[in-house]
Design a protein around this motif. Structure first.
Motif, PDB file in Angstrom:
ATOM      1  N   PHE A 128      51.673 -11.873  83.092  1.00 22.17           N
ATOM      2  CA  PHE A 128      51.036 -10.585  83.387  1.00 22.17           C
ATOM      3  C   PHE A 128      50.309 -10.083  82.133  1.00 22.17           C
ATOM      4  O   PHE A 128      50.709  -9.097  81.506  1.00 22.17           O
ATOM      5  N   PRO A 129      49.235 -10.748  81.760  1.00 24.37           N
ATOM      6  CA  PRO A 129      48.560 -10.436  80.490  1.00 24.37           C
ATOM      7  C   PRO A 129      47.908  -9.059  80.445  1.00 24.37           C
ATOM      8  O   PRO A 129      47.888  -8.413  79.395  1.00 24.37           O
ATOM      9  N   GLN A 130      47.350  -8.578  81.575  1.00 22.85           N
ATOM     10  CA  GLN A 130      46.695  -7.270  81.555  1.00 22.85           C
ATOM     11  C   GLN A 130      47.707  -6.152  81.325  1.00 22.85           C
ATOM     12  O   GLN A 130      47.468  -5.231  80.528  1.00 22.85           O
ATOM     13  N   THR A 131      48.837  -6.233  82.016  1.00 24.82           N
ATOM     14  CA  THR A 131      49.881  -5.229  81.826  1.00 24.82           C
ATOM     15  C   THR A 131      50.400  -5.249  80.398  1.00 24.82           C
ATOM     16  O   THR A 131      50.615  -4.198  79.782  1.00 24.82           O
ATOM     17  N   THR A 132      50.581  -6.446  79.859  1.00 25.11           N
ATOM     18  CA  THR A 132      51.073  -6.574  78.490  1.00 25.11           C
ATOM     19  C   THR A 132      50.117  -5.925  77.504  1.00 25.11           C
ATOM     20  O   THR A 132      50.546  -5.207  76.583  1.00 25.11           O
ATOM     21  N   ARG A 133      48.814  -6.138  77.678  1.00 23.20           N
ATOM     22  CA  ARG A 133      47.829  -5.522  76.782  1.00 23.20           C
ATOM     23  C   ARG A 133      47.888  -4.006  76.855  1.00 23.20           C
ATOM     24  O   ARG A 133      47.828  -3.318  75.826  1.00 23.20           O
ATOM     25  N   LEU A 134      47.996  -3.468  78.067  1.00 22.42           N
ATOM     26  CA  LEU A 134      48.065  -2.013  78.226  1.00 22.42           C
ATOM     27  C   LEU A 134      49.327  -1.445  77.587  1.00 22.42           C
ATOM     28  O   LEU A 134      49.292  -0.398  76.936  1.00 22.42           O
ATOM     29  N   ALA A 135      50.448  -2.128  77.772  1.00 18.35           N
ATOM     30  CA  ALA A 135      51.721  -1.645  77.241  1.00 18.35           C
ATOM     31  C   ALA A 135      51.751  -1.692  75.722  1.00 18.35           C
ATOM     32  O   ALA A 135      52.371  -0.830  75.077  1.00 18.35           O
ATOM     33  N   ARG A 136      51.100  -2.673  75.115  1.00 16.81           N
ATOM     34  CA  ARG A 136      51.097  -2.787  73.660  1.00 16.81           C
ATOM     35  C   ARG A 136      50.466  -1.562  72.998  1.00 16.81           C
ATOM     36  O   ARG A 136      50.861  -1.164  71.896  1.00 16.81           O
ATOM     37  N   VAL A 137      49.480  -0.971  73.657  1.00 18.93           N
ATOM     38  CA  VAL A 137      48.826   0.219  73.104  1.00 18.93           C
ATOM     39  C   VAL A 137      49.829   1.356  72.962  1.00 18.93           C
ATOM     40  O   VAL A 137      49.816   2.113  71.987  1.00 18.93           O
ATOM     41  N   VAL A 138      50.718   1.483  73.934  1.00 23.60           N
ATOM     42  CA  VAL A 138      51.701   2.566  73.944  1.00 23.60           C
ATOM     43  C   VAL A 138      52.890   2.260  73.043  1.00 23.60           C
ATOM     44  O   VAL A 138      53.361   3.117  72.287  1.00 23.60           O
ATOM     45  N   LEU A 139      53.379   1.034  73.105  1.00 20.54           N
ATOM     46  CA  LEU A 139      54.611   0.677  72.409  1.00 20.54           C
ATOM     47  C   LEU A 139      54.394   0.299  70.950  1.00 20.54           C
ATOM     48  O   LEU A 139      55.331   0.364  70.147  1.00 20.54           O
ATOM     49  N   GLY A 140      53.190  -0.113  70.596  1.00 20.70           N
ATOM     50  CA  GLY A 140      52.944  -0.537  69.232  1.00 20.70           C
ATOM     51  C   GLY A 140      53.360  -1.982  69.008  1.00 20.70           C
ATOM     52  O   GLY A 140      54.041  -2.601  69.829  1.00 20.70           O
ATOM     53  N   THR A 141      52.982  -2.517  67.854  1.00 19.80           N
ATOM     54  CA  THR A 141      53.183  -3.936  67.567  1.00 19.80           C
ATOM     55  C   THR A 141      54.652  -4.313  67.479  1.00 19.80           C
ATOM     56  O   THR A 141      55.092  -5.318  68.060  1.00 19.80           O
ATOM     57  N   ILE A 142      55.448  -3.518  66.768  1.00 13.11           N
ATOM     58  CA  ILE A 142      56.840  -3.881  66.499  1.00 13.11           C
ATOM     59  C   ILE A 142      57.671  -3.866  67.779  1.00 13.11           C
ATOM     60  O   ILE A 142      58.370  -4.838  68.112  1.00 13.11           O
ATOM     61  N   ILE A 143      57.590  -2.795  68.539  1.00 15.35           N
ATOM     62  CA  ILE A 143      58.392  -2.681  69.763  1.00 15.35           C
ATOM     63  C   ILE A 143      57.875  -3.638  70.827  1.00 15.35           C
ATOM     64  O   ILE A 143      58.662  -4.226  71.589  1.00 15.35           O
ATOM     65  N   SER A 144      56.570  -3.858  70.882  1.00 18.54           N
ATOM     66  CA  SER A 144      56.020  -4.814  71.838  1.00 18.54           C
ATOM     67  C   SER A 144      56.552  -6.212  71.577  1.00 18.54           C
ATOM     68  O   SER A 144      56.855  -6.958  72.516  1.00 18.54           O
ATOM     69  N   ALA A 145      56.685  -6.569  70.309  1.00 20.38           N
ATOM     70  CA  ALA A 145      57.236  -7.886  69.973  1.00 20.38           C
ATOM     71  C   ALA A 145      58.678  -7.993  70.445  1.00 20.38           C
ATOM     72  O   ALA A 145      59.123  -9.074  70.875  1.00 20.38           O
ATOM     73  N   MET A 146      59.427  -6.898  70.403  1.00 19.79           N
ATOM     74  CA  MET A 146      60.807  -6.916  70.857  1.00 19.79           C
ATOM     75  C   MET A 146      60.883  -6.988  72.382  1.00 19.79           C
ATOM     76  O   MET A 146      61.794  -7.629  72.940  1.00 19.79           O
ATOM     77  N   VAL A 147      59.933  -6.361  73.066  1.00 20.79           N
ATOM     78  CA  VAL A 147      59.942  -6.348  74.530  1.00 20.79           C
ATOM     79  C   VAL A 147      59.388  -7.647  75.111  1.00 20.79           C
ATOM     80  O   VAL A 147      59.975  -8.246  76.027  1.00 20.79           O
ATOM     81  N   PHE A 148      58.268  -8.101  74.554  1.00 23.30           N
ATOM     82  CA  PHE A 148      57.565  -9.253  75.139  1.00 23.30           C
ATOM     83  C   PHE A 148      57.778 -10.558  74.376  1.00 23.30           C
ATOM     84  O   PHE A 148      57.437 -11.627  74.882  1.00 23.30           O
ATOM     85  N   GLY A 149      58.309 -10.465  73.164  1.00 24.28           N
ATOM     86  CA  GLY A 149      58.415 -11.659  72.337  1.00 24.28           C
ATOM     87  C   GLY A 149      57.172 -11.816  71.478  1.00 24.28           C
ATOM     88  O   GLY A 149      56.130 -11.200  71.727  1.00 24.28           O
ATOM     89  N   GLN A 150      57.258 -12.651  70.466  1.00 25.23           N
ATOM     90  CA  GLN A 150      56.139 -12.861  69.550  1.00 25.23           C
ATOM     91  C   GLN A 150      54.961 -13.551  70.262  1.00 25.23           C
ATOM     92  O   GLN A 150      55.162 -14.334  71.160  1.00 25.23           O
TER      93      GLN A 150
END
Length: 343
Positions: free
Chosen positions: A321-343
């Motif tokens: 789900f790449p589009q959702t992941t891109r949208l969520a990264r804007v809100v969560l930021g790099t550090i938390i996104s890495a924890m949620v989605f993986g590196q």
């Protein structure tokens, strides 16, 4: 609905009225009461009072002026007046409304807190299917929503402690709400057996109920992680403790509610009308116990989406789900996104 010819006749009558007002010998007060430049000088309440107590001023506020004032108020007054893309959220079919209809609309619009008044007018158009809408039902001072049954009450502006976050950030036009209304597939619409939830506002209550109904009636893909709330300079803690009315970058809208036990939940909607799918982030405080004492240092982060999975791709959420992941990264930021989605 008026016949096109009737609508044309009404418009011509309005134009004639305006021309007559301009051609008449002008009393000095007329310059205050008429014209687009004076919209800020008189509220809708002022106009209704003037129509009631002063006959000659009443004649200055015909259908044309009432339409203009009503449109202006909807565009400028506080409340959820516009969507994320700037479109006006609530409009009247003004050109088909005579003086009587316009006065009725004004009175309904001014009788309650602004957002509740809007909900009364548009709630029946929020369609859940099977003939169920967000219709409101009045019983004296009691207000019910969705169904006219016990348990479907919406307690507007309930008593809250002075230190309650929703009391501290209370908005006059969009007050807090307490409700038990919920939906589960096995039972349909019903009263939650748990204690009622306190919502930060009328609009938050409506949006949260709509999101929850959507979630259980659609195929949802999700990923979740439990994360310390103070990671990345308190990013998640800030999202939960800031004013629930604060816009969040990267989100089209947000909702917030709080349980009687003091746990806060917030939904951050990532998509809008321009997207072909629906995605949102759900953040909820988690409680763990250490030697019998609750510890509230963690939150659970869910990312929900109806985005179709990329064909032939399996494994990680971010790949499917790449589009959702891109949208969520804007809100969560790099550090938390890495924890949620993986590196």
């Amino acid at each position: 609905m008026q016949h096109p010819q009737q609508q044309t006749d009404q418009q011509q009558a309005d134009q004639q009225q305006e021309q007559q007002s301009q051609n008449q010998e002008q009393h000095p007060f007329v310059y205050i009461f008429l014209g687009r430049r004076t919209f800020y000088l008189l509220s809708l309440n002022d106009i209704l009072r003037l129509r009631k107590i002063c006959r000659w001023l009443k004649e200055l506020f015909g259908a044309l002026q009432l339409r203009q004032r009503l449109s202006h108020s909807l565009c400028t007054q506080a409340g959820p007046r516009r969507t994320a893309n700037g479109q006006q959220l609530l409009t009247f079919d003004e050109q088909q409304m005579g003086v009587g209809d316009l006065l009725a609309a004004l009175c309904a619009y001014l009788a309650d807190p602004r957002v509740l008044a809007q909900l009364k007018m548009v709630g029946r158009h929020i369609d859940f299917g099977n003939g169920v809408t967000f219709q409101l039902f009045h019983h004296g001072n009691t207000l019910r929503a969705v169904k006219d049954q016990d348990g479907f009450e919406m307690d507007i502006n309930p008593p809250l402690p002075a230190n309650h976050p929703y009391q501290q950030h209370r908005q006059q036009h969009n007050p807090p709400v307490r409700s038990r209304i919920t939906f589960v597939p096995a039972l349909g619409w019903h009263m939650s057996l748990s204690r009622p939830l306190a919502y930060s506002s009328v609009s938050s209550c409506v949006k949260n109920i709509v999101i929850k109904h959507f979630e259980v009636t659609h195929q949802i893909n999700f990923t979740r992680r439990t994360i310390h709330r103070h990671v990345d300079n308190n990013r998640l803690d800030t999202l939960l403790t800031q004013s629930p009315h604060t816009p969040v970058a990267g989100c089209t809208t947000t909702t917030s509610y709080r349980t009687t036990a003091g746990f806060t939940s917030r939904s951050l909607v990532l998509t809008g009308a321009s997207h072909s799918f629906v995605a949102w982030i759900y953040i909820v405080e988690a409680s763990f116990y250490n030697f019998g004492q609750p510890i509230h240092n963690f939150v659970i982060v869910w990312v929900h989406t109806t985005e179709p999975a990329v064909s032939g791709v399996g494994g990680a959420f971010k790949d499917r789900f790449p589009q959702t992941t891109r949208l969520a990264r804007v809100v969560l930021g790099t550090i938390i996104s890495a924890m949620v989605f993986g590196q």
